[in-house]
Motif scaffolding. Structure first.
Motif, PDB file in Angstrom:
ATOM      1  N   VAL A 279      15.738  36.077  47.463  1.00  0.00           N
ATOM      2  CA  VAL A 279      16.914  36.684  47.941  1.00  0.00           C
ATOM      3  C   VAL A 279      16.385  38.118  48.359  1.00  0.00           C
ATOM      4  N   THR A 280      17.256  38.851  49.089  1.00  0.00           N
ATOM      5  CA  THR A 280      16.836  40.173  49.611  1.00  0.00           C
ATOM      6  C   THR A 280      17.227  41.082  48.395  1.00  0.00           C
ATOM      7  N   GLY A 281      16.730  42.359  48.400  1.00  0.00           N
ATOM      8  CA  GLY A 281      16.931  43.399  47.371  1.00  0.00           C
ATOM      9  C   GLY A 281      18.456  43.317  47.300  1.00  0.00           C
ATOM     10  N   GLU A 282      19.323  43.723  48.467  1.00  0.00           N
ATOM     11  CA  GLU A 282      20.610  44.019  48.107  1.00  0.00           C
ATOM     12  C   GLU A 282      21.437  42.686  47.710  1.00  0.00           C
ATOM     13  N   VAL A 283      21.082  41.560  48.076  1.00  0.00           N
ATOM     14  CA  VAL A 283      21.756  40.451  47.623  1.00  0.00           C
ATOM     15  C   VAL A 283      21.431  40.219  46.324  1.00  0.00           C
ATOM     16  N   GLY A 284      20.193  40.568  45.728  1.00  0.00           N
ATOM     17  CA  GLY A 284      19.818  40.349  44.211  1.00  0.00           C
ATOM     18  C   GLY A 284      20.672  41.415  43.517  1.00  0.00           C
ATOM     19  N   ARG A 285      20.877  42.577  43.970  1.00  0.00           N
ATOM     20  CA  ARG A 285      21.638  43.650  43.113  1.00  0.00           C
ATOM     21  C   ARG A 285      22.936  43.337  43.041  1.00  0.00           C
ATOM     22  N   ALA A 286      23.442  42.700  43.988  1.00  0.00           N
ATOM     23  CA  ALA A 286      24.912  42.398  44.081  1.00  0.00           C
ATOM     24  C   ALA A 286      25.199  41.148  43.107  1.00  0.00           C
ATOM     25  N   LEU A 287      24.249  40.277  43.213  1.00  0.00           N
ATOM     26  CA  LEU A 287      24.516  38.973  42.383  1.00  0.00           C
ATOM     27  C   LEU A 287      24.402  39.297  40.823  1.00  0.00           C
ATOM     28  N   SER A 288      23.329  40.327  40.750  1.00  0.00           N
ATOM     29  CA  SER A 288      23.086  40.843  39.186  1.00  0.00           C
ATOM     30  C   SER A 288      24.495  41.563  38.729  1.00  0.00           C
ATOM     31  N   ASP A 289      24.772  42.305  39.628  1.00  0.00           N
ATOM     32  CA  ASP A 289      25.987  43.292  39.215  1.00  0.00           C
ATOM     33  C   ASP A 289      27.264  42.357  38.880  1.00  0.00           C
ATOM     34  N   ALA A 290      27.306  41.105  39.792  1.00  0.00           N
ATOM     35  CA  ALA A 290      28.529  40.467  39.526  1.00  0.00           C
ATOM     36  C   ALA A 290      28.208  39.678  38.267  1.00  0.00           C
ATOM     37  N   VAL A 291      27.157  39.286  37.889  1.00  0.00           N
ATOM     38  CA  VAL A 291      27.064  38.688  36.598  1.00  0.00           C
ATOM     39  C   VAL A 291      27.145  39.648  35.506  1.00  0.00           C
ATOM     40  N   ASP A 292      26.811  40.835  35.504  1.00  0.00           N
ATOM     41  CA  ASP A 292      27.069  41.894  34.387  1.00  0.00           C
ATOM     42  C   ASP A 292      28.589  41.943  34.482  1.00  0.00           C
ATOM     43  N   ASP A 293      29.438  41.978  35.447  1.00  0.00           N
ATOM     44  CA  ASP A 293      30.865  42.040  35.268  1.00  0.00           C
ATOM     45  C   ASP A 293      31.334  40.919  34.682  1.00  0.00           C
ATOM     46  N   LEU A 294      30.948  39.944  35.104  1.00  0.00           N
ATOM     47  CA  LEU A 294      31.586  38.877  34.362  1.00  0.00           C
ATOM     48  C   LEU A 294      31.323  38.472  33.037  1.00  0.00           C
ATOM     49  N   ALA A 295      30.087  38.873  32.674  1.00  0.00           N
ATOM     50  CA  ALA A 295      29.687  39.046  31.225  1.00  0.00           C
ATOM     51  C   ALA A 295      30.853  40.201  30.407  1.00  0.00           C
ATOM     52  N   ARG A 296      30.897  41.261  31.221  1.00  0.00           N
ATOM     53  CA  ARG A 296      31.656  42.404  30.475  1.00  0.00           C
ATOM     54  C   ARG A 296      33.288  41.835  30.343  1.00  0.00           C
ATOM     55  N   ALA A 297      33.494  40.893  31.336  1.00  0.00           N
ATOM     56  CA  ALA A 297      35.124  40.366  31.253  1.00  0.00           C
ATOM     57  C   ALA A 297      35.190  39.042  30.356  1.00  0.00           C
ATOM     58  N   GLY A 298      34.111  38.878  29.518  1.00  0.00           N
ATOM     59  CA  GLY A 298      34.024  37.906  28.211  1.00  0.00           C
ATOM     60  C   GLY A 298      33.751  36.408  28.860  1.00  0.00           C
ATOM     61  N   ALA A 299      33.084  36.492  29.807  1.00  0.00           N
ATOM     62  CA  ALA A 299      32.599  34.962  30.360  1.00  0.00           C
ATOM     63  C   ALA A 299      31.124  34.764  29.672  1.00  0.00           C
ATOM     64  N   THR A 300      30.985  33.603  29.053  1.00  0.00           N
ATOM     65  CA  THR A 300      29.489  33.385  28.751  1.00  0.00           C
ATOM     66  C   THR A 300      28.645  32.918  29.579  1.00  0.00           C
TER      67      THR A 300
END
Length: 453
Positions: A279-300
């Motif tokens: 993946v490109t840098g911007e796609v990778g960052r967006a995906l990584s940020d999304a996973v962090d946000d999901l984890a903060r929302a309580g998803a395992t």
């Protein structure tokens, strides 16, 4: 009045059932909007104004008489030009079929009408649907991305994704063999569903000519909806799923409930990159940020590929299955020997088994929808490398017949949409749909593009 064009299909259907919105008036406004906005994207290639207005008026009369109405009552929509619609052209983007006018509706079209939709017109495709990277042909020209007209909307449902994103229609129905729903949805910032294999009938969905015989290759090709909300995908799937006659005499279908209704209850498998389609840098960052946000929302979060899933091997098997699909539909039948066909069948079944074991413990699997955002239009067809890398992330759900949702999760610094792919357990399509719906709470969802006005 622009706001009404970006309401969900579910919302406008409810307003029309309650008599608070006229289906005919909305259809007329939508057709006028197509006339005004479509030249900027070239998404809709043919409209049926008279039939649409008549359908809208009939929908209003049904409400006034208190008659039972469908779940998508009065909702204006477009549909991929490859689906036969009685009285409209269905050319598959090929000059060979330039004069072909369908004499009957495909089964999906019939079911959408039965659910109450008002069909406005058809949307652009590449020739014979044979391009996941762009949507352009000699008959209708090139479809432009509503976020940036210098860039592609993807293919082969590029016209449909652009139509929904630009607010020309509330729903679109497309097809997905190698990502033809999921890739355009990601490039245009909308939601797209490839349903579980066999859920939605393929009857009538074929190039012009004599009806094709039945084929067991239905495990690879699927037809499904695109929309501006995950909830609308659910509504469209409910309206179109289920067996046809004579199978419908023996069994029925219903959309299985989602595994969870709270984001924090989901176990989410995650793979965000692979050398096979980095993946490109911007796609990778967006995906990584999304996973962090999901984890903060309580998803395992469960990182890594499922046990028994060889990404490169499954991508190669998918390529073989695509070649076999075309062999069954009039293509080269000498591309492989019988032992190779048997070997690949065994590999596909092993892939299905591995994913089934995985989904016994994990609810959804999140990975890139595309390795990059929408790229500039080419002067010549895209190279093999780009097609290969786009297909790589599509391979896993298609090979195993799994449901997969392409969902917007953000935009680049330049404003281009970025999508994630959410793969779910077989025949549990509402699990990835519901996850995508709940994820909007922390990731956001659809945003109207600049062309929308």
């Amino acid at each position: 009045m622009t706001d009404v064009f970006f309401r969900s299909a579910t919302d406008v259907a409810a307003l029309m059932r309650a008599g608070r919105l006229s289906a005919r008036e909305l259809a007329e406004m939508a057709l006028d909007r197509i006339e005004a906005i479509n030249p900027a994207v070239n998404a809709v290639v043919e409209t049926c104004r008279s039939a649409a207005l008549d359908a809208g008026a009939a929908a209003d009369r049904a409400v006034a008489r208190g008659e039972p109405v469908g779940p998508l009552h009065g909702v204006p929509m477009t549909i991929k030009e490859a689906f036969p619609v009685a009285g409209m052209r269905s050319t598959w983007g090929s000059p060979l079929f330039a004069g072909h006018v369908a004499d009957r509706d495909a089964e999906v079209v019939r079911r959408l009408r039965q659910a109450g939709t008002v069909l406005l017109g058809t949307t652009n495709v590449p020739p014979m649907l044979a391009d996941v990277a762009q949507t352009a042909n000699e008959l209708y020209g090139r479809t432009l991305n509503p976020w940036d007209p210098t860039r592609t909307p993807g293919g082969s449902t590029g016209g449909g994704a652009a139509s929904v994103a630009a607010g020309l229609a509330y729903l679109e129905y497309g097809s997905d063999l190698a990502g033809s729903i999921r890739i355009p949805a990601a490039f245009c910032g909308v939601y797209g569903l490839k349903p579980s294999a066999g859920t939605v009938p393929l009857s009538g969905f074929q190039p012009p000519g004599p009806p094709l015989g039945a084929s067991d290759m239905a495990h690879l090709s699927a037809v499904g909806p695109l929309a501006r909300s995950a909830g609308d995908l659910r509504m469209a799937l409910r309206a179109t799923g289920g067996p046809e006659e004579p199978d419908a005499v023996a069994y029925t279908w219903r959309l299985a409930p989602p595994r969870h209704t709270w984001l924090a209850d989901f176990r989410v498998g995650v793979v965000l990159d692979h050398d096979g389609a980095a993946v490109t840098g911007e796609v990778g960052r967006a995906l990584s940020d999304a996973v962090d946000d999901l984890a903060r929302a309580g998803a395992t979060i469960v990182a890594g590929w499922p046990d028994g899933v060889d990404p490169i091997g499954q991508a190669e098997s998918f390529g073989f299955e695509v070649a076999q699909f075309f062999a069954f539909h009039g293509g080269d039948t000498t591309f492989a020997t019988l032992p190779q066909v048997v070997e690949q069948h065994d590999r596909r079944m092993a892939a299905r088994a591995a994913w089934r074991r995985y989904f016994a413990e994990v609810d959804v699997f999140l990975c890139p929808a595309t390795f990059t955002t929408a790229f500039p239009h080419p002067g010549i067809p895209y190279g093999e490398r780009v097609h290969h890398e786009l297909a790589f992330w599509m391979a896993f759900a298609s090979l195993a017949g799994l449901p997969a949702v392409s969902a917007p999760i953000g935009r680049t610094s330049g404003g281009l949409p970025i999508g994630a792919q959410i793969i779910g357990p077989p025949h549990e399509d509402d699990t990835p749909i519901t996850f995508a719906e709940l994820a909007t709470e922390v990731l956001g969802g659809f945003t109207a593009p600049p062309v929308a006005g």
